[in-house]
Design an enzyme around this catalytic site. Structure first.
Site, PDB file in Angstrom:
ATOM      1  CB  CYS A   1       2.467  -4.355  -4.348  1.00  0.00           C
ATOM      2  SG  CYS A   1       3.716  -3.123  -3.947  1.00  0.00           S
TER       3      CYS A   1
ATOM      4  CG  HIS B   1      -1.140   0.087  -3.102  1.00  0.00           C
ATOM      5  ND1 HIS B   1      -1.400  -1.264  -3.094  1.00  0.00           N
ATOM      6  CD2 HIS B   1       0.184   0.224  -3.427  1.00  0.00           C
ATOM      7  CE1 HIS B   1      -0.280  -1.918  -3.402  1.00  0.00           C
ATOM      8  NE2 HIS B   1       0.696  -1.036  -3.609  1.00  0.00           N
ATOM      9  CD  GLU B   2       1.263   3.370  -5.484  1.00  0.00           C
ATOM     10  OE1 GLU B   2       2.410   3.322  -5.029  1.00  0.00           O
ATOM     11  OE2 GLU B   2       0.765   2.437  -6.156  1.00  0.00           O
TER      12      GLU B   2
ATOM     13  CG  HIS C   1       4.438   1.707  -1.372  1.00  0.00           C
ATOM     14  ND1 HIS C   1       5.168   0.567  -1.122  1.00  0.00           N
ATOM     15  CD2 HIS C   1       3.564   1.378  -2.350  1.00  0.00           C
ATOM     16  CE1 HIS C   1       4.753  -0.405  -1.926  1.00  0.00           C
ATOM     17  NE2 HIS C   1       3.770   0.062  -2.688  1.00  0.00           N
TER      18      HIS C   1
HETATM   19 ZN    ZN Z   1       2.740  -1.103  -4.002  1.00  0.00          ZN
END
Ligand code: ZN
Length: 200
Positions: free
Chosen positions: A144, A187-188, A191
């Site tokens: 990341c 993953h995004e 966030h």
């Molecule tokens: Zn990330």
């Protein structure tokens, strides 16, 4: 490939520089957000927020605010979009996806490199949310941009359904995505919920 990415960013910087700072524009962007996004388009790459800093970690851990139809048609959105693209394409620190909180903007916006599409373009997804996760999961390596110097394996669904607002019409769209691109979406969008891959 790297050179062409730089050229794209320079071209877009010229286009966006003329559209800076519109006041009373009806968007929900705060003054602080506009300042962070709008400052210095010649330096198109934005500083990354990382877990090395306690104050930046605090923002990375927040639930991001949604974007309105007015927001995503605004000039400030175009600058944010452009600068996020330049940041994820930084030849010195490239990524395959980026979320707005990673550049200090706690808003529901992600960019994902579509490895499942011809030319593997980066695409932007306002108000992206995953509406369904496949029960089938697989371990894969992740890193990341906001967690420097680390990599680890994460168990992710092999296929997902994503929902988001169309950048032009603001219509709600849904799409099924699988493979590595589905991992990037997971993953995004994490966030946007203040979740980092190191939590798994
Ligand atoms: Zn990330």
């Amino acid at each position: 490939m790297k050179l062409s990415k730089i050229i794209i960013c320079v071209g877009a910087a010229i286009a966006s520089a003329s559209t800076l700072f519109s006041c009373g524009d009806g968007t929900t962007f705060t003054k602080a957000e506009k300042e962070l996004i709008g400052k210095d388009t010649s330096a198109a790459i934005m500083p990354l927020y990382t877990t090395d800093s306690p104050s930046e970690t605090e923002l990375l851990r927040k639930v991001a605010a949604p974007l309105t139809a007015k927001d995503i048609t605004s000039d400030i959105y175009k600058v944010l979009r452009h600068r996020m693209l330049c940041t994820v394409n930084d030849p010195e620190n490239p990524g395959v996806g980026i979320a707005a909180p990673q550049v200090g903007i706690s808003r529901q916006l992600v960019a994902v490199q579509r490895f499942d599409k011809e030319g593997e373009p980066f695409e932007f997804y306002p108000n992206a949310v995953i509406t369904s996760y496949s029960p089938e999961k697989k371990y894969g390596w992740e890193g990341c941009l906001s967690v420097p110097g680390q990599r680890d394996t994460v168990l992710r669904s092999t296929s997902i359904e994503i929902s988001y607002n169309d950048e032009l019409t603001f219509e709600l769209r849904t799409e099924r995505v699988s493979g590595y691109t589905a991992v990037i979406f997971q993953h995004e969008t994490d966030h946007l919920k203040g979740v980092l891959y190191i939590d798994y």
